[in-house]
Design a protein around this motif. Structure first.
Motif, PDB file in Angstrom:
ATOM      1  N   LEU A  44       0.345 -25.169  72.591  1.00 14.30           N
ATOM      2  CA  LEU A  44       1.598 -24.017  71.934  1.00 14.30           C
ATOM      3  C   LEU A  44       2.719 -24.286  72.603  1.00 14.30           C
ATOM      4  O   LEU A  44       2.941 -24.485  73.706  1.00 14.30           O
ATOM      5  N   GLY A  45       3.815 -24.262  71.885  1.00 19.48           N
ATOM      6  CA  GLY A  45       5.036 -24.683  72.384  1.00 19.48           C
ATOM      7  C   GLY A  45       5.184 -25.795  72.941  1.00 19.48           C
ATOM      8  O   GLY A  45       4.473 -26.572  72.884  1.00 19.48           O
ATOM      9  N   ASP A  46       6.311 -25.995  73.835  1.00 19.17           N
ATOM     10  CA  ASP A  46       6.460 -27.225  74.456  1.00 19.17           C
ATOM     11  C   ASP A  46       5.933 -27.271  75.935  1.00 19.17           C
ATOM     12  O   ASP A  46       5.852 -28.157  76.493  1.00 19.17           O
ATOM     13  N   ASP A  47       5.405 -25.700  76.243  1.00 24.04           N
ATOM     14  CA  ASP A  47       5.099 -25.853  77.733  1.00 24.04           C
ATOM     15  C   ASP A  47       3.635 -25.585  77.833  1.00 24.04           C
ATOM     16  O   ASP A  47       3.349 -25.145  79.080  1.00 24.04           O
ATOM     17  N   LYS A  48       2.878 -25.167  76.773  1.00 23.00           N
ATOM     18  CA  LYS A  48       1.372 -24.613  77.033  1.00 23.00           C
ATOM     19  C   LYS A  48       0.502 -25.502  76.595  1.00 23.00           C
ATOM     20  O   LYS A  48       0.601 -25.998  75.398  1.00 23.00           O
TER      21      LYS A  48
END
Lengths: 258, 389
Positions: free
Chosen positions: A77-81
């Protein structure tokens, strides 16, 4: 309190971030082989970064003990999760959570997760040729590397453009990367990752790709850690969804320690 | 001997697991079996105070088998252990027998579970509800601290990496003789323990604030712990044990633990890891002369003069090598009386799930030291095998 707020406009990786980075050089396709290096790299980025992703697959590790196969399911999810759980094989029950630059690993018998930091990031993930370091850091190739087209070579009979990527800043796990991009499909078929002193650390080879929407996604990859010796790891995705809804609750210690 | 307490424990465990089964069956369940057996042959140096000191030899076996399983809403674990010095005296025990339920926003655990508050490998003052500061550690064990207790626990997530947890523990059973029969019996409700902790992790730093009230030692316990990475992994905690009766010597209950862990890739398949920890009790004994000890030096809750010294440390060095070899050195050091317990070990994993090891341990210290070389087992040598699945 949310320390890593989800930005709807942020770009995301597919698969768990680890595998994503593994794929980063190879799940890419470009539209125009005549483009310059910067444009080619930007297109590769545009292809590899997603809002959310979900995949199911297997990791096959071949080493001196033989071959072992572990099933996994991953979410991003997203760029960091990102979050991965092993669903079969010896690693069954093991979970890995990435929240920004923080990585947690939970083992089924342990009562609290292990925070992976510092040099431990170079440890192998589940005995594979893949390290936690591969999961960490920025995803974007254009942010991390300055590209140069160095020529053309045939790879397994396919004409390829050869890209050399040099890290723009210190702290990048692989300061130098060499990548072969197919001229016919504009898909990166192979990448070699080197240390600062140009020592070959890892090789990624795409064995199969699949068209998912407008994207060309590598669904079977072989990775070799040249420091481990006598080992190889292949990833094969049997199911893949891009930009599909993913629950935010998956990316938390609550889920990891369950 | 099968005691009443053991029967009650086992019955309760069985009931807990039985209660979980219908819920487990109503959902997609996943059950996993795991186990480990460590079997070794050991030689011990004699107690030098014996009239005719003689070396001894002993076969040792320790193992555990566990089942853990569940669904997205309920999980349970049942894990037993055995250990034996000989065929005549096998010992069986229960390590885990818990059930965990998940509700929106919180989850609860009931049963025999593991306590692991605060950071620390050997010394961890943040672990308020179990004793993670004692020197009773088997340096050859794979789990140095694995205390479990009968507990009830509520865990509430406050964010991706933050949570608050509240827990109550039943008191340990004690051996009593009632109507001519000696058995393990439950203790008074006054001896229960309970506490809560808040754990947050802003920008990669972990902070934990914990409080517990322990009815068996009559202490309020408060701790603050942290864990972060700065070149190496660092962790530390500080704790105050305050007597229920408000004794003015509360400062004698102050303690702190600090530790660091480092890992280096040496290339060519070699790797090195180090761990160093220290336990500091500023108001405890800093002299080996017992005449200098006073009862006021005793830690709150202890009966008499405090034996514990003001400082202990733990050191570990592990070198991993190609071809699945590794060698490690572990040592507990008591600087006040200049004694140490050290262990050197070589491990080899020739096959998956099979490990072989050779280990030697030494006690280095005078006759009255914490680790006296004259004691039985001042030097031990062991050859063992480990199978895990």
């Amino acid at each position: 309190m949310n320390y890593f707020p989800y930005n709807k406009t942020s770009r995301a990786t597919l698969f768990f971030s680890s595998l994503i980075l593994l794929l980063s050089g190879v799940i890419l396709s470009a539209q125009n082989s005549a483009e310059d290096a910067d444009s080619l790299l930007a297109r590769l980025d545009a292809n590899q970064l997603y809002t959310s992703g979900h995949s199911v697959g297997t990791i096959t590790i071949t080493d001196r003990f033989g071959t072992k196969v572990s099933g996994f399911e991953s979410f991003s999810l997203g760029d960091d999760k990102s979050y991965i759980r092993f669903t079969s094989g010896e690693e069954k029950g093991q979970k890995i959570l990435r929240l920004g630059d923080t990585i947690y690993v939970a083992y089924p018998e342990a009562d609290k997760p292990v925070k992976i930091q510092g040099a431990a990031l170079r440890d192998s993930v589940a005995g594979s040729d893949f390290s936690y370091e591969d999961m960490n850091g920025e995803r974007s190739l254009t942010t991390r590397y300055k590209p140069t087209i160095t020529g053309s070579e045939d790879l397994d009979g396919q004409p390829c453009t050869v890209l050399e990527l040099n890290a723009k800043k210190p702290g990048i796990p692989y300061p130098y990367v060499k990548m072969w991009v197919s001229k016919a499909t504009n898909t990166a078929l192979k990448s070699e990752e080197y240390s600062q002193n140009k020592r070959l650390l890892k090789t990624q080879l795409v064995l199969a790709t699949k068209q998912v929407g407008k994207r060309t996604v590598a669904v079977k990859i072989q990775m070799t850690d040249h420091l481990k010796g006598k080992s190889a790891t292949s990833f094969e995705l049997s199911q893949i969804e891009i930009d599909a809804p993913v629950s935010k609750k998956l990316f938390s210690l609550e889920e990891l320690t369950w | 001997m099968v005691t009443l307490g053991r029967v009650v424990f086992n019955l309760l465990a069985a009931v807990l697991v039985f209660l979980a089964v219908p819920t487990l069956m109503a959902q997609k369940t996943d059950i996993q079996l795991s186990g480990r057996i460590d079997s070794s042959i050991n030689m011990f140096s004699p107690d030098q105070s014996e009239a005719v000191p003689a070396w001894s030899a002993l076969g040792l076996a320790y193992g555990r088998v566990g089942l853990v399983g569940g669904s997205q809403l309920v999980k349970a674990e049942l894990r037993g252990n055995f250990s034996t010095y000989s065929l005549d005296s096998p010992s069986f025990g229960l390590d885990r027998a818990w059930i965990k339920f998940r509700f929106p926003g919180l989850r609860t655990t009931l049963g025999l579970g593991h306590l692991s508050w605060g950071p620390g490998y050997v010394f961890n003052v943040g672990d308020l509800l179990s004793d993670s500061t004692s020197l009773a550690v088997n340096l050859g064990a794979d789990e140095l601290r694995s205390q479990s207790a009968w507990l009830g626990d509520v865990w509430i997530a406050l964010g991706d990496e933050s949570f608050v947890e509240a827990m109550v523990l039943t008191p340990p059973t004690t051996l009593k003789t009632i109507k001519g029969t000696t058995n393990l019996f439950p203790n008074s409700i006054d001896q229960m323990a309970g506490g809560m902790r808040l754990s947050v992790a802003p920008t990669g730093w972990l902070f934990e604030l914990a409080y517990a009230a322990d009815g068996s030692s009559l202490l309020h316990k408060i701790s603050v712990s942290t864990q972060f990475h700065a070149g190496l992994d660092w962790y530390a905690g500080i704790r105050a044990d305050l007597p229920f009766n408000g004794s003015p010597s509360w400062e004698h209950g102050l303690s702190a633990s600090v530790g660091t862990f480092g890992l280096w890739d040496l290339g060519e398949g070699f790797g090195l890891s180090t761990r160093h920890e220290a336990l500091l009790r500023p108001w405890q004994n800093w002299s080996t002369d017992p005449s200098g000890w006073s009862t006021s030096d005793a830690p709150p809750g202890s009966a008499g003069a405090g034996r514990p010294y003001g400082l202990y440390s733990y050191h570990e060095l592990t070198l991993t090598m190609p071809e699945q070899f590794s060698t490690s050195l572990r040592a507990l050091y008591s600087p006040v009386d200049s004694s140490a317990l050290a262990m050197a070990r070589i491990d080899w994993t020739p096959l998956q799930a099979l490990g072989l090891y050779l280990q030697a341990s030494f006690k280095i210290g005078g006759a009255s030291a914490t680790y006296a070389w004259q004691d039985l087992g001042g030097f031990t040598l062991g050859l063992g095998a480990i199978c895990s699945w």
